[in-house]
Design an enzyme around this catalytic site. Sequence first.
Site, PDB file in Angstrom:
ATOM      1  CG  MET A  93      -1.975  -1.192   1.115  1.00  0.00           C
ATOM      2  SD  MET A  93      -2.782  -1.461  -0.496  1.00  0.00           S
ATOM      3  CE  MET A  93      -4.164  -0.331  -0.359  1.00  0.00           C
ATOM      4  CG  LEU A  96       6.352   1.106  -5.847  1.00  0.00           C
ATOM      5  CD1 LEU A  96       6.394   0.098  -6.989  1.00  0.00           C
ATOM      6  CD2 LEU A  96       7.231   0.640  -4.684  1.00  0.00           C
ATOM      7  CG  HIS A 112      -6.278  -1.625  -8.550  1.00  0.00           C
ATOM      8  ND1 HIS A 112      -5.914  -0.814  -7.494  1.00  0.00           N
ATOM      9  CD2 HIS A 112      -7.451  -1.134  -9.017  1.00  0.00           C
ATOM     10  CE1 HIS A 112      -6.831   0.136  -7.342  1.00  0.00           C
ATOM     11  NE2 HIS A 112      -7.768  -0.037  -8.253  1.00  0.00           N
TER      12      HIS A 112
HETATM   13  C1  GAR Z   1      -6.087  -6.928  -2.576  1.00  0.00           C
HETATM   14  O1  GAR Z   1      -7.469  -6.930  -2.767  1.00  0.00           O
HETATM   15  C2  GAR Z   1      -5.411  -6.054  -3.613  1.00  0.00           C
HETATM   16  O2  GAR Z   1      -6.097  -6.028  -4.824  1.00  0.00           O
HETATM   17  C3  GAR Z   1      -5.454  -4.716  -2.936  1.00  0.00           C
HETATM   18  O3  GAR Z   1      -5.206  -4.962  -1.592  1.00  0.00           O
HETATM   19  C4  GAR Z   1      -5.710  -6.247  -1.255  1.00  0.00           C
HETATM   20  C5  GAR Z   1      -4.627  -6.994  -0.521  1.00  0.00           C
HETATM   21  O4  GAR Z   1      -5.115  -8.185  -0.026  1.00  0.00           O
HETATM   22  N1  GAR Z   1      -4.486  -3.847  -3.490  1.00  0.00           N
HETATM   23  C6  GAR Z   1      -4.677  -2.549  -3.647  1.00  0.00           C
HETATM   24  O5  GAR Z   1      -5.685  -1.974  -3.307  1.00  0.00           O
HETATM   25  C7  GAR Z   1      -3.521  -1.816  -4.290  1.00  0.00           C
HETATM   26  N2  GAR Z   1      -3.919  -0.520  -4.721  1.00  0.00           N
HETATM   27  P1  GAR Z   1      -4.166  -9.274   0.616  1.00  0.00           P
HETATM   28  O6  GAR Z   1      -3.251  -8.553   1.611  1.00  0.00           O
HETATM   29  O7  GAR Z   1      -5.086 -10.208   1.295  1.00  0.00           O
HETATM   30  O8  GAR Z   1      -3.384  -9.930  -0.490  1.00  0.00           O
END
Ligand code: GAR
Length: 205
Positions: A93, A96, A112
């Site tokens: 999160m 970069l 995403h």
């Molecule tokens: C996921 O849903 C991913 O798509 C999102 O965070 C979650 C992480 O889940 N990513 C973003 O929002 C990036 N902008 P996880 O920690 O269970 O893999």
Amino acid sequence: MNSKTVAIMASGRGTNLNVILEAVKAGLCPVDVRLVITDKGDAQALDIARAAGVPNVIHVNPKDYKGREQFDAQCADLLDRHGCQWIVLAGYMRILSSAFVRRFRGRIINIHPSILPAFAGARAVEDALEYGVKASGCTVHLVDEVLDGGAILAQAIVPVFDDDTRDSLHARIQIEEHKIYPATLKRMVEEGFSVEGRRVIWAGK
Ligand code: GAR
């Protein structure tokens, strides 16, 4: 550098990290996950990576660095030191720095929780729900300097129901994330791709 060496960067629950590590263990995803980096000391991703036996599991604490550039430079040095060809962002999160993106251009991928280019940013699931879309999903894409803006490697779609909440929609999206992320990683290292303009062209091997 072995083209199947991978680093995974994660900040949170680590469910995508977990499914990738499980796919590797089951012989379904032929990559070598050499390094897991997290920016959060309490990320579940740390425990998941350690339990799976990833050889290098490292918490890089942003508080120990002056700013994003320095923090990213430390992560970049770790990635190079461990010979990582691919950098897989799995719920990472932090934005970069452009120096980091330049250093690893074409080698960083992200997942995403929306059908990009709709709903980029940190509130993708809420934004899709509030907008009133009837379908959403997830996108695996290359990372460039534009937030959630790089060329698209794979997408999967889910329906949005009238009684959905952020959590119920996110849970439905994550079911698809857990399928397409390991599958895309496998395809990347086995088949390969080129990029023409914004289009990813799979090698078709
Ligand atoms: C996921 O849903 C991913 O798509 C999102 O965070 C979650 C992480 O889940 N990513 C973003 O929002 C990036 N902008 P996880 O920690 O269970 O893999």
